[in-house]
Motif scaffolding. Sequence first.
Motif, PDB file in Angstrom:
ATOM      1  N   ARG A  42       0.841  -1.197   0.000  1.00 27.29           N
ATOM      2  CA  ARG A  42       0.000   0.000   0.000  1.00 27.29           C
ATOM      3  C   ARG A  42       0.877   1.249   0.000  1.00 27.29           C
ATOM      4  NH1 ARG A  42      -4.684  -0.761   3.885  1.00 27.29           N
ATOM      5  NH2 ARG A  42      -5.312  -2.206   2.251  1.00 27.29           N
ATOM      6  N   GLN A  43       0.676   2.051  -1.009  1.00 26.18           N
ATOM      7  CA  GLN A  43       1.535   3.217  -1.206  1.00 26.18           C
ATOM      8  C   GLN A  43       1.021   4.425  -0.421  1.00 26.18           C
ATOM      9  OE1 GLN A  43       4.309   3.032  -2.690  1.00 26.18           O
ATOM     10  NE2 GLN A  43       4.179   1.285  -4.077  1.00 26.18           N
ATOM     11  N   PRO A  44       1.910   5.354  -0.090  1.00 27.60           N
ATOM     12  CA  PRO A  44       1.487   6.542   0.650  1.00 27.60           C
ATOM     13  C   PRO A  44       0.489   7.404  -0.129  1.00 27.60           C
ATOM     14  CG  PRO A  44       3.783   6.701  -0.012  1.00 27.60           C
ATOM     15  CD  PRO A  44       3.360   5.310  -0.283  1.00 27.60           C
ATOM     16  N   VAL A  45       0.567   7.346  -1.453  1.00 24.77           N
ATOM     17  CA  VAL A  45      -0.395   8.057  -2.287  1.00 24.77           C
ATOM     18  C   VAL A  45      -1.106   7.013  -3.145  1.00 24.77           C
ATOM     19  CG1 VAL A  45      -0.681   9.755  -4.124  1.00 24.77           C
ATOM     20  CG2 VAL A  45       1.050  10.122  -2.365  1.00 24.77           C
ATOM     21  N   VAL A  58      -3.726  14.324  -0.957  1.00 28.83           N
ATOM     22  CA  VAL A  58      -2.525  13.801  -0.278  1.00 28.83           C
ATOM     23  C   VAL A  58      -1.276  14.288  -1.016  1.00 28.83           C
ATOM     24  CG1 VAL A  58      -1.275  11.700   0.384  1.00 28.83           C
ATOM     25  CG2 VAL A  58      -3.760  11.765   0.548  1.00 28.83           C
ATOM     26  N   TYR A 105       1.906  16.671   0.374  1.00 31.82           N
ATOM     27  CA  TYR A 105       3.343  16.395   0.272  1.00 31.82           C
ATOM     28  C   TYR A 105       4.054  17.581  -0.374  1.00 31.82           C
ATOM     29  CZ  TYR A 105       3.310  11.494   1.731  1.00 31.82           C
ATOM     30  OH  TYR A 105       3.222  10.347   2.461  1.00 31.82           O
ATOM     31  N   ILE A 148       7.675  11.877  -1.567  1.00 30.63           N
ATOM     32  CA  ILE A 148       6.739  10.791  -1.272  1.00 30.63           C
ATOM     33  C   ILE A 148       7.539   9.517  -0.964  1.00 30.63           C
ATOM     34  CG2 ILE A 148       4.815   9.410  -2.141  1.00 30.63           C
ATOM     35  CD1 ILE A 148       4.221  11.736  -4.066  1.00 30.63           C
ATOM     36  N   PRO A 149       7.336   8.947   0.201  1.00 33.55           N
ATOM     37  CA  PRO A 149       8.091   7.709   0.535  1.00 33.55           C
ATOM     38  C   PRO A 149       7.478   6.480  -0.127  1.00 33.55           C
ATOM     39  CG  PRO A 149       6.735   8.379   2.402  1.00 33.55           C
ATOM     40  CD  PRO A 149       6.454   9.370   1.304  1.00 33.55           C
ATOM     41  N   TRP A 150       7.620   6.406  -1.457  1.00 29.35           N
ATOM     42  CA  TRP A 150       7.064   5.266  -2.197  1.00 29.35           C
ATOM     43  C   TRP A 150       7.648   3.976  -1.660  1.00 29.35           C
ATOM     44  CZ3 TRP A 150       3.024   6.409  -4.986  1.00 29.35           C
ATOM     45  CH2 TRP A 150       2.946   7.636  -5.652  1.00 29.35           C
ATOM     46  N   ILE A 151       6.841   2.941  -1.675  1.00 32.11           N
ATOM     47  CA  ILE A 151       7.324   1.629  -1.234  1.00 32.11           C
ATOM     48  C   ILE A 151       7.841   0.885  -2.452  1.00 32.11           C
ATOM     49  CG2 ILE A 151       6.572  -0.608  -0.331  1.00 32.11           C
ATOM     50  CD1 ILE A 151       4.551   1.218   1.363  1.00 32.11           C
TER      51      ILE A 151
END
Lengths: 171, 245
Positions: free
Chosen positions: A37-40, A92, A96, A103-106
């Motif tokens: 699940r991504q932050p955005v 969101v 940012y 954005i702290p993408w996973i």
Amino acid sequence: MSGRTIGIILGLGAGCLAMGIGLFYSLSSADLAVQDRQPVPFSHRLHAGTLEIACQFCHRHAKYSPVAGVPSLALCQTCHQSLPQTTPGMKVLQTYWEQKRAIPWIRLQRLPDHVYFTHEMHLFAGLTCTSCHGNVARMTGTPRAPTYEMGWCLTCHEQRGASHDCWTCHK
Amino acid sequence: MSRDPQTPQGYSKTADSPYKWEMVVDLDRCTGCEACVIACHAENNIRISGEEEAAQGRAINWIRIERYWEGEYPDVKVKFLPVLCQHCDEAPCEPVCPVYASYHTPDGLNAQVYNRCIGVRYCGNNCPYVARQFNWFDPHWDEPLAEQLNPDVSVRSGGVMEKCTFCVQRIRTGKENAAKEGRRVKDGEITPACVQSCPTSALIFGDRNDPKSRVARLKKSERGFHLLEHLGTHPSVTYLRRLAE
């Protein structure tokens, strides 16, 4: 209880435990989608599918380096700054941007340390993004592509007459 | 891959690669400064061993400078001999590996696939040049040294055999750059770390299949010889004798 009964019970217990763990892994439960699940809440289906934005417009290092790269927030904003914030996801994104935070993408795909892979040479060889990543334009979110295992790579290398030498991909 | 054992250059003749990487070591130029050893450590993420481990023979060096004293004090001379994996065409380490971790690449390199190695150490014992070294322990770097690890080279864990690769990561990059421009790799385009760092240019690296390359020319020198030539390993490293003093 005799020693034999205890032995049988213990043996069965260990067997059940092993089966349970095996089942857990075979169902990929250890690799839950929740972890992705991504932050955005980004949708590839919308960006690559509906809007038909070329993959390399955002993943712009793919043609020139080993990694494809995740776009910077500034790149998102080149379009998004002129768009109204209609969805929660866009809000969101805007947060940012206002907070000047990346954005702290996973990261979803990570090859082991002993593998050398370069996007650059694969694109040079005429492969397209979909050859390995699937039809991203129809995928919601940021889904994981097939498991990048050696056999999978070699199947394609074999079909296309690419190198079979271990040191081509192992470092 | 089949090779004709009767031909010393068997591999490069039968392989499907246009390249055959070789090295020339000019002993007349080597000053024994060990810059190559340091460069190799930095480039290839070679683990650092302390004094104690070194005394136990657990230290790892892909290239070492052997030192030979000649004569009696005060009339004494010291001679240096850089020794690295000779990338033998008939490598004794290859047939003994039970899991094919040690094999020959089409470019004529003797390769070690770390993720395949199970650590039986047979290859190391069969190498007459003692070029292969075993990781008895997991590697460790004091902070901030871990930050300078080369991302193009895997960090080998304990239980794995390792050795000189002729800086295969640099060869790979050189070949890719050439492929993108649709040409062969130029002479001098690829330099392993030891070659690059040698202040006296005692080490020369290149493609032997290119008749104009420095390696191909120097290899034919009258001064040329191979280490332990009589074993029939057909090394890819040619040494040039010192000039008479």
